[in-house]
Design an enzyme around this catalytic site. Structure first.
Site, PDB file in Angstrom:
ATOM      1  N   LYS A   1      -8.205   2.668  -1.648  1.00  0.00           N
ATOM      2  CA  LYS A   1      -7.368   1.459  -1.734  1.00  0.00           C
ATOM      3  C   LYS A   1      -8.190   0.186  -1.471  1.00  0.00           C
ATOM      4  CE  LYS A   1      -3.233   3.981  -0.169  1.00  0.00           C
ATOM      5  NZ  LYS A   1      -2.141   3.847  -1.146  1.00  0.00           N
TER       6      LYS A   1
ATOM      7  N   LYS B   1       7.576  -4.425  -4.714  1.00  0.00           N
ATOM      8  CA  LYS B   1       8.375  -5.175  -3.731  1.00  0.00           C
ATOM      9  C   LYS B   1       7.877  -6.616  -3.631  1.00  0.00           C
ATOM     10  CE  LYS B   1       8.740  -0.843  -1.356  1.00  0.00           C
ATOM     11  NZ  LYS B   1       8.007   0.066  -0.463  1.00  0.00           N
TER      12      LYS B   1
ATOM     13  N   HIS C   1       2.197  13.134  -7.087  1.00  0.00           N
ATOM     14  CA  HIS C   1       2.036  11.772  -6.555  1.00  0.00           C
ATOM     15  C   HIS C   1       0.592  11.386  -6.269  1.00  0.00           C
ATOM     16  CE1 HIS C   1       6.307  10.765  -5.734  1.00  0.00           C
ATOM     17  NE2 HIS C   1       6.424  12.082  -5.652  1.00  0.00           N
TER      18      HIS C   1
ATOM     19  N   LYS D   1      -0.427  -1.249   3.163  1.00  0.00           N
ATOM     20  CA  LYS D   1      -0.410   0.115   2.624  1.00  0.00           C
ATOM     21  C   LYS D   1      -1.249   0.980   3.554  1.00  0.00           C
ATOM     22  CE  LYS D   1      -2.150  -1.784  -1.190  1.00  0.00           C
ATOM     23  NZ  LYS D   1      -1.170  -1.349  -2.141  1.00  0.00           N
ATOM     24  N   ARG D   2      -1.211   2.307   3.362  1.00  0.00           N
ATOM     25  CA  ARG D   2      -2.069   3.151   4.185  1.00  0.00           C
ATOM     26  C   ARG D   2      -3.527   2.746   4.012  1.00  0.00           C
ATOM     27  NH1 ARG D   2       0.204   7.652   6.973  1.00  0.00           N
ATOM     28  NH2 ARG D   2      -1.939   8.279   7.403  1.00  0.00           N
TER      29      ARG D   2
ATOM     30  N   THR E   1       3.876   1.018  -4.728  1.00  0.00           N
ATOM     31  CA  THR E   1       5.248   0.492  -4.734  1.00  0.00           C
ATOM     32  C   THR E   1       5.335  -0.833  -3.979  1.00  0.00           C
ATOM     33  OG1 THR E   1       5.688   2.095  -2.980  1.00  0.00           O
ATOM     34  CG2 THR E   1       6.615   2.589  -5.145  1.00  0.00           C
TER      35      THR E   1
HETATM   36  C1  26V Z   1      -0.137  14.292   0.994  1.00  0.00           C
HETATM   37  C2  26V Z   1      -0.493  15.252   1.911  1.00  0.00           C
HETATM   38  C3  26V Z   1      -1.631  16.111   1.602  1.00  0.00           C
HETATM   39  C4  26V Z   1      -1.649  17.386   2.313  1.00  0.00           C
HETATM   40  C5  26V Z   1      -0.855  17.522   3.553  1.00  0.00           C
HETATM   41  C6  26V Z   1      -0.094  16.374   4.070  1.00  0.00           C
HETATM   42  C7  26V Z   1       0.237  15.362   3.076  1.00  0.00           C
HETATM   43  C8  26V Z   1       1.292  14.495   3.314  1.00  0.00           C
HETATM   44  C9  26V Z   1       1.621  13.537   2.405  1.00  0.00           C
HETATM   45  C10 26V Z   1       0.923  13.449   1.252  1.00  0.00           C
HETATM   46  C11 26V Z   1       1.375  12.415   0.296  1.00  0.00           C
HETATM   47  C12 26V Z   1       0.306  11.829  -0.523  1.00  0.00           C
HETATM   48  C13 26V Z   1       0.848  11.375  -1.779  1.00  0.00           C
HETATM   49  C14 26V Z   1       1.368   9.965  -1.748  1.00  0.00           C
HETATM   50  O1  26V Z   1       1.899   9.416  -0.804  1.00  0.00           O
HETATM   51  N1  26V Z   1       1.223   9.378  -2.878  1.00  0.00           N
HETATM   52  C15 26V Z   1       1.684   8.036  -3.112  1.00  0.00           C
HETATM   53  O2  26V Z   1       2.958   8.167  -3.724  1.00  0.00           O
HETATM   54  C16 26V Z   1       3.529   6.909  -4.021  1.00  0.00           C
HETATM   55  C17 26V Z   1       4.906   7.178  -4.575  1.00  0.00           C
HETATM   56  O3  26V Z   1       4.809   7.838  -5.777  1.00  0.00           O
HETATM   57  C18 26V Z   1       2.643   6.152  -4.998  1.00  0.00           C
HETATM   58  O4  26V Z   1       3.203   4.884  -5.229  1.00  0.00           O
HETATM   59  C19 26V Z   1       1.244   5.998  -4.440  1.00  0.00           C
HETATM   60  O5  26V Z   1       0.400   5.413  -5.410  1.00  0.00           O
HETATM   61  C20 26V Z   1       0.703   7.347  -4.041  1.00  0.00           C
HETATM   62  O6  26V Z   1      -0.546   7.220  -3.387  1.00  0.00           O
END
Ligand code: 26V
Length: 812
Positions: free
Chosen positions: A540, A646, A348, A534-535, A642
């Site tokens: 971003k 929406k 992701h 978004k975050r 995403t």
């Molecule tokens: C990453 C990490 C990194 C290390 C430890 C904790 C932690 C917790 C969560 C994440 C998630 C990061 C990845 C993420 O949210 N990606 C997003 O995924 C969406 C669904 O596929 C996508 O639409 C976004 O573009 C993407 O940034």
């Protein structure tokens, strides 16, 4: 399901009385909600049980979606809706003098995720159930969800989100299905009497994993799947070994908090504990479940698919190996064949700083048996790869490298399928991030562009639009989103356009009221509602949005009669607590909002609203009211996005770089109906490689940039400490890592094009209609159908269910 209003009223009164021993008329909002939630759950319980039984009886292949995060949002309305009871419930409550909307707002929104990844997992749960596919979620029941965000003097502060303080009516704790998870201690292999090598353990920390099950209700199909979230507890038989509260801490803390950082990997021991806890409990319960099927273990991949959502659950690979070898007594070769065929992995993110790499020493100490297995997987991988591909590729792709366990490598090596979440992202994985693996295993790579559930994000969030679509094209689109394209036929129908514009205006009025209520800011509903939700992250580029607002403000000050269409800039974003730069951007936007919103020269031309505590429930209020969808990440950085989908489905026009799924949005809606600006991904790659970018030149030679950047640090924006300077420094001295200044001019131009188009309301609404009508391909139902066909090989169980139509392919 069938239910008359009269029966509902009777059931509800009984439910309330049996819970609280007095009449509903005396109930508090929270009690009234609890009774309603539990009653709806009662209605769910029969199809829930029957679905489970049907899957087992028919020996159906099941998917287990392993994710550290789920963001389901409030569930009352969505459950009642999917069951087909929403109107009955609303009517019944009205007869009792109660308001459904008020009760439904009393539900807590479980924030068990950071952002896109967690919300995608929940959209997928909704689609799996609605397509009658056996799909289970597997995750953690965090006691504290993502922090609650508050602004104090414009600064983000984080408060604990103790969501379980309230009763969670949807979950059922399932004592019968607990598992034991072991950490640490010593492990050795001993040959037993039958000649098997047996894993022996001593001095382990034993943790009881208790499952809490939540129903995932399918849309009008009598199917209810399961989301299983695990909670860490002390094993009953060991309770006497713990004498003080402090001693229980190492167990309790495992499922206490969600890590609030979605883009920065830190090698924290507790996070590794969480990951293994969730994985081990999940895999154990799958193997237990599989026994019910009564087929040989080599057939596990025919009955079970395990999906690894980002690398966080990648320990599934060695854990499944451990169980198959140590407990099921299979040979390494047999176990590997099963594991590899069972697991699949989605990446992701391409952010290098988010890729998990655990220190070997930590892994060895916390998970000694798992580490032995990882070592052996790695040894065999190297042994097989070296002679065929040589040193460079082998060492670049190994799992163990420079003292760390590379989790992405483990996920790729242990899975039969690896996918990205939009075409560009998958291309970048193949050509850059996982390039060497693509050389080894080209057949494993595939793309699955993300999707969203229209049920939550259109049917429920935007009832006005839903009614209009029903009236204009019939109701088929609800089961078969590709029917939405029929709406294109009405792009020239003046009456339809008028109605569509009126619905948007109503939604905007509702949001304007909410803005006034929570922020005390009066906004004009006829202004353009421009939304970035978004975050908060530098890639971003919320600060590009910020610079443009500042630019407009300075233009207005210089020339108060400048012809800007009235605009409300709306933000919602949480910053990771340790991400200083993101927090500085929040502070500057908030201070700029204070300046702009209170300057009489500005009036309606410009308003800035930064909502606190952005999450699913707030998104449901904002999205139906949006005119412009800001998707302005630096091309190549956003895996998919995403919120873009929406917002499009609700008729917002997209303002975007050619990044992530924005490219596919453009392809489906057509270049004339989207505002594209900025560098493309190949241009970004080229510019990085050439190393010729000079942000200071742009600062010095572009007068608009010069003026806006100076305003960050010359006191124009009130109440700043050094936050404006920090942004200035990162853009000018540190050479603007995300090419904000490079894209600035084309962004400003695109914003002016938006103004011009908005003046022609008819044309604007026509394009809005085309966006709605082109949004079907982003239905998560299609995404899930592709995962099911290409990766999981699971089928819909709807064949025997009358009235369910096969899903058509979406067409542009
Ligand atoms: C990453 C990490 C990194 C290390 C430890 C904790 C932690 C917790 C969560 C994440 C998630 C990061 C990845 C993420 O949210 N990606 C997003 O995924 C969406 C669904 O596929 C996508 O639409 C976004 O573009 C993407 O940034």
């Amino acid at each position: 399901m069938e239910l008359t209003t009269k029966d509902f009223i009777k059931d509800y009164k009984n439910q309330f009385q049996s819970m609280y021993a007095y009449s509903y008329e005396e109930g508090s909002t929270e009690q009234l909600y609890n009774a309603l939630g539990l009653l709806v759950k009662n209605y769910i319980s029969t199809p829930w049980k029957e679905t489970r039984e049907t899957y087992i009886k028919n020996s159906v292949k099941q998917v287990f979606y392993f994710s550290m995060e789920f963001l389901p949002g409030r569930q009352l309305k969505s459950n009642a809706y999917n069951l087909g009871l929403l109107d009955t419930v609303k009517e019944g409550l009205t007869e009792l003098g109660l308001s459904f909307d008020e009760l439904s707002e009393a539900e807590v929104d479980p924030a068990l995720g950071n952002g896109g990844l967690g919300r995608l997992a929940s959209c997928f749960m909704d689609s799996l159930a609605s397509l009658s596919m056996a799909g289970n979620g597997n995750g953690i029941r965090y006691q504290y969800g993502l922090f609650r965000q508050k602004f104090v003097d414009g600064y983000q502060v984080e408060l604990p989100e103790n969501w379980l303080r309230y009763r969670n009516v949807w979950e059922t704790s399932n004592d019968k299905s607990t598992c034991m998870v072991r950490f640490g201690g010593n492990v050795w292999l001993e040959r037993n009497k039958q000649g098997y090598l047996e894993a022996k353990y001593e001095n382990t920390l034993n943790v009881l994993a208790v499952p809490y099950d939540t129903p995932m209700v399918g849309y009008r199909n009598d199917k209810v799947n399961n989301l299983r979230l695990w909670s860490a507890e002390i094993p009953v038989e060991e309770e006497n070994n713990y004498h003080t509260i402090e001693e229980t801490e190492p167990i309790k803390e495992i499922t206490q908090v969600l890590y609030p950082d979605d883009s920065n990997y830190e090698g924290r021991l507790l996070r590794l504990k969480q990951e293994y806890f969730m994985v081990s409990a999940g895999v154990q319960s799958i193997i237990r479940h599989f026994r019910k099927y009564n087929v040989p273990r080599k057939n596990i991949p025919d009955k079970v698919a395990i999906h690894i959502n980002d690398t966080h659950p990648a320990l599934v690979v060695p854990e499944l190996m451990r169980i198959l070898i140590d407990e099921e007594r299979l040979s390494w070769e047999q176990a590997w064949e099963i594991t590899f065929k069972t697991c699949s992995y989605t990446n992701h993110t391409i952010l290098r700083e988010a890729l998990e790499k655990w220190p070997i020493d930590m892994m060895k100490e916390l998970l000694p048996r798992i580490y032995m297995i990882i070592e052996e997987i790695n040894r065999r991988f190297v042994e097989n790869t070296l002679p065929l591909y040589g040193e460079r590729i082998t060492w670049q792709t190994a799992i163990l490298q420079n003292g760390v366990v590379n989790m992405a490598h483990m996920a790729v090596i242990g899975s039969h399928s690896v996918n990205g979440v939009a075409q560009l992202h998958t291309d970048i994985l193949m050509n850059d991030v996982l390039k060497d693996f693509f050389e080894l295993y080209p057949e494993r790579f595939n793309n699955k562009t993300n999707g969203i559930t229209q049920r939550r994000w259109v049917h429920l969030a935007n009832p006005g639009l839903t009614q209009l679509l029903d009236d204009k094209i019939g109701e088929d689109w609800k089961k078969n989103p590709s029917e939405l394209k029929v709406f294109k036929g009405q792009e020239k129908d003046k009456q339809t356009l008028k109605q569509l514009a009126a619905i948007k205006l109503e939604n905007k009025k509702r949001l304007a009221d909410h803005i006034e209520k929570v922020k005390g800011i009066k906004v004009n509903p006829n202004a353009i509602f421009d939304v970035q939700i978004k975050r908060l992250h530098a890639y971003k580029r919320q600060h590009l949005n910020l610079l443009h607002i500042l630019h407009r403000y300075l233009e207005i000050k210089q020339n108060p009669s400048v012809d800007y269409a009235p605009r409300v800039f709306i933000f919602g974003a949480k910053a990771a607590p340790s991400y200083l730069y993101a927090k500085q951007i929040i502070k500057v936007i908030n201070s700029l909002a204070e300046l702009v919103n209170n300057d009489p020269d500005v009036g309606d031309k410009l308003k800035v609203v930064f909502f606190e505590n952005y999450g699913v429930s707030l998104a449901e209020k904002i999205i139906p009211a949006a005119d412009v969808s800001e998707q302005i990440s630096l091309a190549s950085m956003e895996a998919s996005g995403t919120s873009n989908m929406k917002l499009m489905a609700n008729g917002a026009l997209t303002l975007a770089t050619l990044d992530g799924a924005n490219i596919e949005i453009r392809d489906f809606v057509g270049g004339d109906n989207i505002f594209v600006f900025g560098l493309t991904s190949p241009e970004v790659y080229e510019l990085k490689a050439a190393q010729t970018y000079n942000a200071r030149d742009l600062y010095e030679n572009n007068s608009n940039i010069h003026r806006a950047l100076n305003a960050l640090k010359d006191g124009t924006i009130p109440n700043l400490q050094d936050e404006g300077h920090a942004i200035f420094e990162s853009l000018v001295h540190f050479n603007d890592e995300y090419f904000v200044l490079k894209d600035f001019d084309s962004y400003v131009q695109a914003q002016e094009d938006i103004d011009s188009l908005y003046k022609d309301q008819n044309e604007w609404t026509r394009k809005s209609l085309l966006n709605i009508a082109s949004s079907a391909p982003f239905s998560a139902d299609y995404t899930i159908k592709k995962y099911a066909d290409d990766i999981w090989k699971v089928k819909s169980c709807a064949v025997e269910h009358e009235g369910v139509q096969p899903l058509d392919e979406p067409v542009s």
